[in-house]
Write a protein that holds these residues in place. Structure first.
Motif, short mmCIF file in Angstrom:
data_model
loop_
_atom_site.label_atom_id
_atom_site.label_comp_id
_atom_site.label_asym_id
_atom_site.label_seq_id
_atom_site.Cartn_x
_atom_site.Cartn_y
_atom_site.Cartn_z
N ARG A 9 -8.91 3.25 -4.47
CA ARG A 9 -8.30 2.92 -3.19
C ARG A 9 -9.12 1.85 -2.52
O ARG A 9 -10.33 1.92 -2.48
CB ARG A 9 -8.25 4.16 -2.29
N GLU A 10 -8.46 0.82 -2.01
CA GLU A 10 -9.15 -0.24 -1.28
C GLU A 10 -8.41 -0.50 0.03
O GLU A 10 -7.18 -0.48 0.06
CB GLU A 10 -9.18 -1.54 -2.09
N PHE A 34 6.39 -1.36 -7.19
CA PHE A 34 5.45 -2.07 -6.30
C PHE A 34 5.14 -1.23 -5.07
O PHE A 34 3.99 -1.14 -4.63
CB PHE A 34 6.03 -3.42 -5.87
N GLN A 35 6.15 -0.61 -4.51
CA GLN A 35 5.91 0.23 -3.33
C GLN A 35 5.02 1.42 -3.68
O GLN A 35 4.13 1.79 -2.91
CB GLN A 35 7.24 0.72 -2.76
N GLU A 36 5.25 2.02 -4.85
CA GLU A 36 4.41 3.15 -5.26
C GLU A 36 2.97 2.72 -5.45
O GLU A 36 2.04 3.41 -5.03
CB GLU A 36 4.97 3.74 -6.56
N LEU A 37 2.77 1.58 -6.10
CA LEU A 37 1.41 1.09 -6.30
C LEU A 37 0.71 0.83 -4.98
O LEU A 37 -0.46 1.16 -4.80
CB LEU A 37 1.43 -0.19 -7.15
N ASN A 39 1.46 2.08 -1.97
CA ASN A 39 1.25 3.30 -1.21
C ASN A 39 0.08 4.11 -1.78
O ASN A 39 -0.63 4.79 -1.04
CB ASN A 39 2.52 4.16 -1.22
N GLU A 40 -0.13 4.02 -3.10
CA GLU A 40 -1.25 4.72 -3.71
C GLU A 40 -2.57 4.06 -3.32
O GLU A 40 -3.56 4.74 -3.02
CB GLU A 40 -1.10 4.72 -5.23
N GLU A 46 2.92 -1.06 5.56
CA GLU A 46 4.34 -1.03 5.95
C GLU A 46 5.07 -2.09 5.15
O GLU A 46 4.80 -3.28 5.30
CB GLU A 46 4.48 -1.28 7.44
N ILE A 47 5.99 -1.66 4.28
CA ILE A 47 6.65 -2.57 3.34
C ILE A 47 8.12 -2.69 3.68
O ILE A 47 8.82 -1.69 3.84
CB ILE A 47 6.50 -2.10 1.89
#
Length: 400
Positions: A9-10, A34-37, A39-40, A46-47
């Motif tokens: 996490r960064e 992309f959203q999953e990556l 959010n992880e 906020e996408i």
């Protein structure tokens, strides 16, 4: 698109509470990955997802910090999509997405203005978060560099204008000291409505003028420059005194944009032996005379009205005896209209006399004297003086 699980996490932006991204991707599966990556790697992101370029352009706003663009969209392809995004959001960081076989397109996209490119098949959460962060910081650095370059260009242009518009005295007498200060009242302005000039003619007479066009702004500055140039031209053509002032009054009435515009002015003609002078005042503050006896204002009379107010009026001359050692200081009212303390009391002539007397007693002369008076006026005012300000000091002998 295939995806590799995130390895950590960064924080995308340490200082931001919420990072706002616009993802432009027409493939729902790729958009979901992309959203999953993201959010992880960064749960506070906020996408907003747009599936077409038109939808993306409609969703752009100053709150969006980074746009991620797939260069294969149904309504735009390749660099055309990128160019439209860059034109619509010139201050926003942009990342482009390419495939393994299109890496050359990514390189071309960076050359066209994108901050970076990503190959879809190689993206994981940590890489994606770092790429977005670096793109935003790189965009900020580019913006800072652009602003610095623009500031340098403006500075060079201002210096060029200053050389062209502020006067260079025509003064051949080595026995005279000449010091002047000029400050426009508007922020970032080069010139205000105040003007001054000094011209020595062939007979040895030194002509000095200072004037103040009423109001503040570019129009007043332009009119001040025109009046100064007209004054210099008239002096070099052999005109002086009331004849000159009547002509300058005519110039003002033809050049001004409103009948309410007037100009105060003070003018000297210093004799070739430098021991005497004639003075004409057109509604202008009284100059100060420095000599061995201290500081005093020149006589209040005779004088006439400001230029542009009363057609056909006269401006009689006052005769001044100067002696061997003297200094004449002419100034615009920007120097004396600052307040004293928290009340409504102004510095005015009496306050300026006190400041000038103390500075003269300390031995201040020339530019040191002028700078000290301006500093003291600002100190008493509690902040920088807001009106246009011009000061000219002509001195001789021990008063230099």
């Amino acid at each position: 698109m295939t995806a590799i699980n995130s390895r950590g996490r960064e924080r995308l932006l340490e200082a931001a509470d919420c990072l706002r991204l616009l993802l432009v991707e027409d493939d729902p599966g790729d958009a979901f990955l992309f959203q999953e990556l993201l959010n992880e790697a960064e749960p506070d992101v906020e996408i907003t997802v747009a599936s077409t370029l038109a939808e993306a352009l409609a969703g752009l706003s100053p709150l969006v910090q980074c746009v991620i663009v797939d260069l294969s969209l149904p309504d735009a392809r390749g660099l055309d999509a990128l160019r439209q995004v860059l034109n619509a959001a010139p201050h926003t960081a942009v990342l482009v997405l390419t495939g393994l076989t299109d890496t050359h397109v990514g390189v071309e996209a960076v050359a066209a203005g994108a901050q970076d490119y990503l190959i879809k098949q190689d993206v994981d959460g940590a890489l994606l978060s770092r790429a977005i962060r670096y793109a935003i910081e790189r965009k900020r650095a580019d913006e800072s560099e652009r602003q610095l370059v623009e500031a340098r260009v403006v500075s060079r242009e201002n210096a060029r204008l200053e050389r062209g518009l502020l006067p260079v005295p025509i003064l051949a007498d080595p026995g005279l000291g000449h010091d002047a200060r000029y400050r426009p009242g508007r922020d970032m302005a080069l010139l205000g409505g105040d003007f001054y000039d000094t011209v020595q003619t062939d007979d040895g007479t030194v002509h000095v003028v200072i004037g103040d066009v009423c109001g503040h702004g570019a129009d007043e500055a332009s009119l001040g420059v025109r009046l100064r140039m007209a004054w210099r031209t008239l002096v070099l053509a052999g005109h002086t005194g009331e004849r000159l002032l009547h002509t300058l009054d005519t110039v003002l009435t033809h050049e001004r944009w409103s009948e309410e515009i007037f100009t105060t002015l003070c003018m000297f003609a210093i004799a070739p032996d430098r021991r005497g002078a004639r003075m004409w005042r057109a509604g202008h503050p009284r100059p100060l005379l420095f000599d061995g006896d201290g500081v005093r204002p020149v006589p209040d009379e005779p004088r006439g009205p400001a230029l542009g107010l009363l057609p056909g009026m006269d401006w009689p001359a006052a005769e001044l005896e100067l002696g061997d050692d003297w200094a004449l200081m002419i100034y615009t009212d920007g120097l004396v209209e600052g307040k004293i303390g928290s009340g409504d009391e102004r510095l005015d002539l009496d306050g300026l006399l006190r400041l000038a007397g103390a500075a003269h007693a300390r031995g201040d002369r020339g530019g040191v004297l002028i700078d000290g008076l301006i500093r003291e006026a600002e100190r008493l005012n509690g902040e920088p003086l807001t009106d246009d300000l011009a000061v000219l000091l002509l001195s001789r002998g021990d008063e230099r």
